[in-house]
Design an enzyme around this catalytic site. Sequence first.
Site, PDB file in Angstrom:
ATOM      1  N   GLU A 226       0.824  -1.215   0.000  1.00 39.71           N
ATOM      2  CA  GLU A 226       0.000   0.000   0.000  1.00 39.71           C
ATOM      3  C   GLU A 226       0.852   1.256   0.000  1.00 39.71           C
ATOM      4  O   GLU A 226       0.408   2.308  -0.461  1.00 39.71           O
ATOM      5  CB  GLU A 226      -0.944   0.000   1.200  1.00 39.71           C
ATOM      6  CG  GLU A 226      -1.991  -1.096   1.172  1.00 39.71           C
ATOM      7  CD  GLU A 226      -2.846  -1.056  -0.086  1.00 39.71           C
ATOM      8  OE1 GLU A 226      -3.270   0.039  -0.490  1.00 39.71           O
ATOM      9  OE2 GLU A 226      -3.070  -2.125  -0.678  1.00 39.71           O
TER      10      GLU A 226
ATOM     11  N   HIS B 252       1.388   3.527  -3.309  1.00 37.04           N
ATOM     12  CA  HIS B 252       0.325   4.272  -3.984  1.00 37.04           C
ATOM     13  C   HIS B 252       0.678   5.747  -4.168  1.00 37.04           C
ATOM     14  O   HIS B 252       0.334   6.350  -5.180  1.00 37.04           O
ATOM     15  CB  HIS B 252      -0.985   4.152  -3.204  1.00 37.04           C
ATOM     16  CG  HIS B 252      -1.748   2.900  -3.534  1.00 37.04           C
ATOM     17  ND1 HIS B 252      -2.465   2.757  -4.692  1.00 37.04           N
ATOM     18  CD2 HIS B 252      -1.887   1.739  -2.861  1.00 37.04           C
ATOM     19  CE1 HIS B 252      -3.030   1.557  -4.716  1.00 37.04           C
ATOM     20  NE2 HIS B 252      -2.683   0.917  -3.624  1.00 37.04           N
TER      21      HIS B 252
ATOM     22  N   GLU C 274      -7.847   1.458   6.402  1.00 41.66           N
ATOM     23  CA  GLU C 274      -8.522   1.006   5.182  1.00 41.66           C
ATOM     24  C   GLU C 274      -8.277  -0.494   4.990  1.00 41.66           C
ATOM     25  O   GLU C 274      -9.215  -1.269   4.805  1.00 41.66           O
ATOM     26  CB  GLU C 274      -7.971   1.800   3.992  1.00 41.66           C
ATOM     27  CG  GLU C 274      -8.534   1.377   2.650  1.00 41.66           C
ATOM     28  CD  GLU C 274      -7.827   2.063   1.498  1.00 41.66           C
ATOM     29  OE1 GLU C 274      -8.386   2.054   0.380  1.00 41.66           O
ATOM     30  OE2 GLU C 274      -6.710   2.612   1.688  1.00 41.66           O
ATOM     31  N   HIS C 275      -7.013  -0.901   5.021  1.00 40.21           N
ATOM     32  CA  HIS C 275      -6.619  -2.308   4.885  1.00 40.21           C
ATOM     33  C   HIS C 275      -5.925  -2.749   6.167  1.00 40.21           C
ATOM     34  O   HIS C 275      -5.009  -2.081   6.645  1.00 40.21           O
ATOM     35  CB  HIS C 275      -5.641  -2.497   3.724  1.00 40.21           C
ATOM     36  CG  HIS C 275      -6.101  -1.948   2.417  1.00 40.21           C
ATOM     37  ND1 HIS C 275      -6.963  -2.617   1.581  1.00 40.21           N
ATOM     38  CD2 HIS C 275      -5.805  -0.765   1.791  1.00 40.21           C
ATOM     39  CE1 HIS C 275      -7.183  -1.888   0.492  1.00 40.21           C
ATOM     40  NE2 HIS C 275      -6.489  -0.763   0.601  1.00 40.21           N
TER      41      HIS C 275
ATOM     42  N   HIS D 256     -52.102  15.985  15.222  1.00 34.62           N
ATOM     43  CA  HIS D 256     -51.673  14.592  15.296  1.00 34.62           C
ATOM     44  C   HIS D 256     -52.665  13.770  16.131  1.00 34.62           C
ATOM     45  O   HIS D 256     -52.970  12.611  15.801  1.00 34.62           O
ATOM     46  CB  HIS D 256     -50.284  14.484  15.932  1.00 34.62           C
ATOM     47  CG  HIS D 256     -49.142  14.839  15.029  1.00 34.62           C
ATOM     48  ND1 HIS D 256     -49.014  16.073  14.449  1.00 34.62           N
ATOM     49  CD2 HIS D 256     -48.067  14.111  14.620  1.00 34.62           C
ATOM     50  CE1 HIS D 256     -47.900  16.099  13.722  1.00 34.62           C
ATOM     51  NE2 HIS D 256     -47.312  14.920  13.803  1.00 34.62           N
TER      52      HIS D 256
END
Length: 439
Positions: A261, A264, A335-336, A428
């Site tokens: 990762e 990236h 995320e992971h 109501h």
Amino acid sequence: MTIALYRWKDTDTETKSRIMRRAQADIDHVCKIVQPIIDDVRENGDDALRLYAKKFEGADITNIKASTEEFEAADKSLDSSLKAAITKCVKNVEMFHVKQMEHVPPRWMVEIEPGVHAGEQVNAIDSVGLYVPRGKGAFPSALYMLAVPAVIAGVKNIAIVTPPTPDGSIDAATLFTARLCGVENIYKCGGAQGIAALGYGTQTVPQVKKVLGPGSPYVAAAKRILSDIMDPGMPAGPSESIVLCDGNAHPDNTILDILNEGEHGKDSGALLVTHDEKLAKYVQENMQAVINSLPQPHRDICTHVMSGGKDSYGGIILTESLEESIAFSNAYAPEHLHLKVKDGENYLNDLKHAGEILIGEYTPSSLGNYGIGVNHVLPTGGWAHTYSCTSVWDFLKRTSISQCDQQGFEALKDAVCTMTDYEGFPAHGEVLRRRKFDL
């Protein structure tokens, strides 16, 4: 360069804050930049999209929507091995999301008390836009991770937007993947202008109710600005991961798992979290050689991420125990999360917050990213505390349904009138007290 290693109990507050915060872009500042672009697309439609394609991608766009001829040319131009790989991965992603859909009841009702029934009905969203980033490369995997669950959920109107290449086309693998997933409405517009096109609609690009997909800070800013007219979907920012290990993790594999990762971008978060000092030291001493074996620009990207600089978000977190490592992971909400501890499945109940959890040496992130079947569009920036992995549910909505018969009406009438009187809503109450059942 020395790979950053933090003894977490001794790490200063400012450094802890930087690591936990990750790369949070100054969206307020970016919003000011993209607002004129959004206004231009709203006012000038396709003309504005062509202008920004020329400005940002250097592309002269004639047809904004990909043509049948372009799909056919893409199919012919791709190497058969790549088409086979995409097809295999798409098949697995389809299988996973079909199984998800089997757990979605189209309608259900239960009897709350005699004569009172309540439940839900599930329907697909009418229209969605899928944003597929391009950057320096092409990402057909991002397309099938979005398009497959959208199609399986039953969305009737799906529009894909993606930045064009400099020659004014769409990457061939992206076109092939879109058709394979059953979507041929794909448009050559990226960035904030692509999101604006989906939000307002243009002469060519349809207006949609919801937009999903990761993108740059400009995409994120456009989604924020347009959130009053469409659902901007899950926040999806720079990639991030935790590799959580004990002493049983393979040290060389662990280095590779971290960099998976980390490559990236320089704003990625890539962390080894472990209480095993021997593993931590091995990774620190041997990672740079692995980084040096990578081609550019990934070598420089990973070096930056793992450096421990003021704008880097990777490194090694050395904790005091496995329990502290798990607590760190839950607070970070990655995320992971790659879990590499003995009998890892026994710790799943303790790991509350992550976009995904991959278990063991045989389940590296790249398998999940492309072909296991689970979705790789996941919450980032700590949003895994409240958001879930992308699924068919992102393309569905629930409507509550209820029905009372006479017995149920009479059973509820007095209690509800008492509530309406207390809260000061006379109409109501009167709708119950004065109700007539004879025609």
